[in-house]
Every structure is written in C-alpha cells, then in structure tokens.
Scaffold this active site. Sequence first.
Site, PDB file in Angstrom:
ATOM      1  N   LYS A  99     -23.628  20.983  15.258  1.00  6.63           N
ATOM      2  CA  LYS A  99     -23.725  19.910  14.274  1.00  6.63           C
ATOM      3  C   LYS A  99     -25.183  19.524  14.061  1.00  6.63           C
ATOM      4  O   LYS A  99     -25.908  19.263  15.023  1.00  6.63           O
ATOM      5  CB  LYS A  99     -22.953  18.677  14.743  1.00  6.63           C
ATOM      6  CG  LYS A  99     -21.460  18.811  14.580  1.00  6.63           C
ATOM      7  CD  LYS A  99     -20.807  17.456  14.840  1.00  6.63           C
ATOM      8  CE  LYS A  99     -19.296  17.553  14.714  1.00  6.63           C
ATOM      9  NZ  LYS A  99     -18.662  16.240  14.978  1.00  6.63           N
ATOM     10  N   LYS A 153     -17.794  20.995  26.528  1.00  5.00           N
ATOM     11  CA  LYS A 153     -18.105  20.928  25.090  1.00  5.00           C
ATOM     12  C   LYS A 153     -17.933  22.298  24.446  1.00  5.00           C
ATOM     13  O   LYS A 153     -17.321  22.442  23.381  1.00  5.00           O
ATOM     14  CB  LYS A 153     -19.551  20.430  24.918  1.00  5.00           C
ATOM     15  CG  LYS A 153     -20.120  20.548  23.508  1.00  5.00           C
ATOM     16  CD  LYS A 153     -19.805  19.325  22.689  1.00  5.00           C
ATOM     17  CE  LYS A 153     -20.424  19.404  21.303  1.00  5.00           C
ATOM     18  NZ  LYS A 153     -21.540  18.503  21.114  1.00  5.00           N
ATOM     19  N   GLU A 157     -14.294  21.490  13.265  1.00  2.50           N
ATOM     20  CA  GLU A 157     -13.621  20.212  13.391  1.00  2.50           C
ATOM     21  C   GLU A 157     -12.398  20.075  12.511  1.00  2.50           C
ATOM     22  O   GLU A 157     -12.180  19.052  11.882  1.00  2.50           O
ATOM     23  CB  GLU A 157     -14.633  19.097  13.039  1.00  2.50           C
ATOM     24  CG  GLU A 157     -14.298  17.782  13.669  1.00  2.50           C
ATOM     25  CD  GLU A 157     -15.516  16.869  13.760  1.00  2.50           C
ATOM     26  OE1 GLU A 157     -16.413  16.993  12.939  1.00  2.50           O
ATOM     27  OE2 GLU A 157     -15.550  16.050  14.672  1.00  2.50           O
TER      28      GLU A 157
END
Lengths: 361, 361
Positions: B143, B227, B237
């Site tokens: 991101k 993660k 996502e």
Amino acid sequence: MDESLLIHSASHSYPVWIEDGIRHHTAELVRKAVPDYTKVFIIADENVGKLYIEDILSSFPAESRPDYTLLPAGEMSKSFAEYERLITECLQQGLDRKSVILAFGGGVTGDIAGFTAATYMRGIPFIQIPTTLLAHDSSVGGKTGINHPGAKNMVGAFHPPHGVIYDPEMLRTLPPEEWRSGYAEVVKHALISDKPFLNWLMENVQDLSLLQGERLKELLKKSIQVKADVVQKDERESGIRAYLNFGHTLGHALESYAGYGKLTHGEAVASGMIFAVRLSRAELNAALPENELRKYLASLGYRLDLEKEAEAVKLIQLMKKDKKTAGGRINFVLLEEVGRPVLKRAAEETLLHLLENEVAK
Amino acid sequence: MDESLLIHSASHSYPVWIEDGIRHHTAELVRKAVPDYTKVFIIADENVGKLYIEDILSSFPAESRPDYTLLPAGEMSKSFAEYERLITECLQQGLDRKSVILAFGGGVTGDIAGFTAATYMRGIPFIQIPTTLLAHDSSVGGKTGINHPGAKNMVGAFHPPHGVIYDPEMLRTLPPEEWRSGYAEVVKHALISDKPFLNWLMENVQDLSLLQGERLKELLKKSIQVKADVVQKDERESGIRAYLNFGHTLGHALESYAGYGKLTHGEAVASGMIFAVRLSRAELNAALPENELRKYLASLGYRLDLEKEAEAVKLIQLMKKDKKTAGGRINFVLLEEVGRPVLKRAAEETLLHLLENEVAK
C-alpha cells in the site's frame, strides 16, 4: 446488448461495446460492467459534454442521474492541478470503492479520469466512453496518466477499465485532423499485425470523411482486437507491448519538438511510421511497401517526413528522454515484414544519417 | 546475506532482510533486489536522514553514490505538493524505468516515496528501508499513498516494494511513543493470527525500551510474517486483507477526531482494539482476554478508551467515511477467539451503546 469484444487484463476481463447510438444505453451497460456499483460520477470533456452529456444522463432513471464535471479540452488538462481537483470532486461526491467513474471524451479525458480512478482510494472501477477515433486505441489496455510540465505521460498507472462503451455516431462531429490523428493508429495496428488488414484498409478507406456505419464498426473492432491481443500478452510493457510503439519513437519526439498541441498525435505518428519503415529497410533489408504506404497516407491528407523540418540532433536527444528508453539506448520497433515487428537498438549514426538525408520518393 | 523472509506479491516476490547494522550493506542488497537497475535515488525523512544517511551513502562506491532528497518529517509531507516535487526530482535525476527509489524513513516516507515510485513512468521499483517500528507493518504489503486535505490515504496505489532492508539498530533512537505506536500493530498481528504469539509477547515484552537484539528481530520476523501471510492471499483487499484492519475502524476515527498528528497511530489503534474486543464479546459472545489485554497494554503505557473523550455520534460519522466503508455500512473486524477474525457489519445502535457506556474494568 452483447459486447463486440471481451478483453482480458491481469485483474479482470472487460467488455467493449461498439454500436451506433449506444450512448443512449449507458446506464444499462454500466450496470452490466459493474453490477454492484454504488454510485456513478462522470468526468467529461467540455466540448463533448456540450454535445452529448444529455444523452448519457437521460439513459439513467430521473432519480439516479449521476453528477458530472467538465474538463477543459486539450492536453493542458492532464495536469497535477486538474488531477487534484478531480480527486477533490470524487471526495465531495462521496464516491466509495464500489463507485464508478465514467471517462467521457477523447484520450486526454480517458487518461486523467483513468488515473483519478486508478489512485482514488487506491483504485476504483472506471468505464471509458471514447468520443474520438484516436481514443479507440487509448481506451483499451489500461494505460492512464497525466503530464509533468515538459514530459508527457510521465506520471500514471496501469488501470484497465471495467468496460468501454463506444458509440461511433459521436465521431461524426470530429474535424478532419482528428480523424487523421486516430486513423494513424489503425494503420499502425495493421502494419504490426496483419497484411490482409492493411490491404483491406488501403482498398476500402480512401476518404476518412466517408467512414461510418458497418465499415467503421468493423474497422474499430479489428483495430481494437490487434491492440487487445498485444496487451493481453504483455499488459505492463515488459516485452511485446513495445510493438505498439511502432512509429512512436520518432513520433513522440516530433510532437515534443513542435511543442505539444502543435501537431496531432497521429500526424506525428504517420511520419514516425514512414521513418520506421525506412529504418527497417536500411537495418533489416526488409521488403516493405514504403512507396505504397507513402502514397496512401498522403492521399488521406497526412503531412509526411516532418523530421526534415526539425534538427536531427535535437530529435535524437528527445528520443533518448523517452520513457521507453533505459540506460540511454534508443530502441526502435522495426518491421521484418508487414505483421512481423521486432525491437532493435538503433545506432545513433544510422539515425542521424536517415534523419538528415533526402528521402527516396 | 540471506533474506529473513521472502514475500510473494501478485507481480513479483521480494526479500525482507532484518539484521542489526545491515544499513551498511545497502548497496549490495539493492543490487540483489534489482540486479539490472540503472540508477538509485533516495527519498529520506529529514530526521532519519541527519542520523543515518551517511551510512547508506557510504555503502556505495564513491563513484556511484546516489543522490537523495529530504522529506520534512510528519504526516503533512504526504501532500499533493510534495508528491509533485518528488516526481520533478525523479525527472531531474533522469530516472528511467529501471531506476530504483529507496524510501528511507518511517511510514510517511514509505507511503509517499512508494506512491512516487508507483506512478513515475507508471511504476518503477522501490525499496523500503524502514526506520520506525510502525513501518515494519507498512513496509510490507504494497500500500502506498498520499493524503487529501482532511482525508488520510485517500489517494494511492498498490505497489509492492522490490525489497525491504530493515536494520533494527536504527530503532534505538525512537522516542517511547513511537515504540508504542509500532508495537500496537505487533499486538494486532498476534490477536488476529495466533494465541501462542500473543502469549509470547505478554511474557517476553514488558518494557518496550528494553526491546532489542535477537528478541526484537524474532518479533519483527514473526509480525511481518503474519502481515505477509494475509496480503499474499489477498493483495488488493477484496477479502481477508480487511482482517488487518482490526482495531483500525475506530482507531482511524479517533485519529481523525483528534486531528492528525495529535494521537499516534498505535495509540489510537490500541483503544480501537480494546473496543473491537468489547464489540466481539457483545456481538459474538466471544471468549476473549479483555482484562488481560487491557492490563498488558496499560502497563506498556498506552492510554485506552480514548473514545470516551469523544462524541460518539461524530465517531460514527467518521467511521462511515472510512475507505473500507461501501454504501454507508460500517464493517468491523471482530474476533471469534484470538486468531479467528471475522468481518461483520455493525449496527449503529450497538456502536452507539458501546461508545457511550461505561467500560467494565
């Protein structure tokens, strides 16, 4: 309504609809392309907006007509300032991750609206409604972006649309230079892919002002298919997507040399393609229909050999600054024959020689 | 030097190196991560730059030391203006598609340098050199982004790095609140993934100021692995990546309510996690160690129940504006038990009730 083509990108497949009058069915097609969307927002070129925005809006039920914003026409709109303004508009509209941006206009609109969609909330769907012939090319393949002062398309993202709604009726109001600008990409697609398609064009398209109806639709379908075949194999331009750059290495340099907006993209690409054909003959001894192509393009009104009006050394500098350049080497797409492109590093001396010397007519 | 972890993104795999003193080997690791790079450009946080930039630079041979630019510390740097400036720097440096940007700093630096890399020429490689504990989280997963005035991370792209060079020695100069800010994400990773990891943390980490050496390295490796496991399954996502949002729905609202920069991210997330635990107990009847967790976090110095100091209705409005919200629904990540997250739509009345009512201690 069935799609004319279905294009596969790395992240999803998307339909391309090509049909006269199809703009009146925009609402229905947006729902087909993104079934669960929450909201629509339209980014429209101001000129196109004046002519056709009502047709788009009235395809939606009165209670759910989307809002829109107009983009000043021209390359200058692909600026950081305009990009920030569009992001602000998206926020004010309350767009969420399932909202859809419609890019309604030519390549400039598609590029900046697409980049806005690519980066708003790290990417939301967008749909292209191209209104120029040139945008048949840019609306497919997922390149989006804006300009840096002095460096075109230097900022951008790969973000394929979720659909393309192409209504050739809207092309009728285009001026002749816009037809030529877009048609250069059609010829390019034929040159890099398919001799019969090139021959078909030369036989059937002799006056761009008469291009419409079934023939235009077929031509668009075929040309978009060539582009799609290439980008499906190499979306992120690590390999064969570079073939689409045929005629563009010099073409971009010519545009930049003239100052953006002085030459249409296609006008520059036409000269670039002829130059690439000359270079292919010189470097690969390729048997290519240079004279036939020259005559054909000239008959359609293209100015050719624009490089003769520029300083060769300057053009070479500009080519070195191209995004496709890495480590200062100038790579050219050449043709071994029609339909067989290759990527080749060009020696500067060869380029200089060809740029400066008379053209055999 | 072998990597500590190898992370798989949709486009490529990348190494994460975690080792004390590894910053002195930056040049060698950059070459490993991007073997054919043409040039390196460093974007560095000004505070970190003052302390460590020489260590990075001197890892390169004298004749090929990269240039760098400093970024003012703090969230305000993630602006459109700073983004445009960085793009201009990249152009002036003559970066091409095979050049590498090093993001040297915390999350802010990684976000904006990553977004610059994501969009310069539609994407060039970048390498993260995180210098905060919090950035162990943000440096992995791809991101990137900048802020819109009033809307954090509203503009961005998914663009995984080509490598992460993590030298925990550089964490030693962090102030206590920065340790806490980063450690909240470690606890989050434990809560959503793995009860033994949570227990290990509670037993072994009782004073953040003593965290270093092998124990810190193990903790980082484990936390990054959690993660990585999630983002490898869902990079963009669309599903389970949302689990990483545990504690963040309210956390983001608290940050926004306080005004960005008033609360550290982790401070807000700690309260958000406790709230999510309370909500999980209320909605799912989940057996969760709420009191244990409260005591543990309080003992590390976190302020908890920050929502009690805010207006509940305002917090709900802010949660509705979150990027993860679609169609106005507030989705929460809850826990069925430690290590078993679920995504659940929360009713506004329930939220209001929990936000406004006393906390059982």
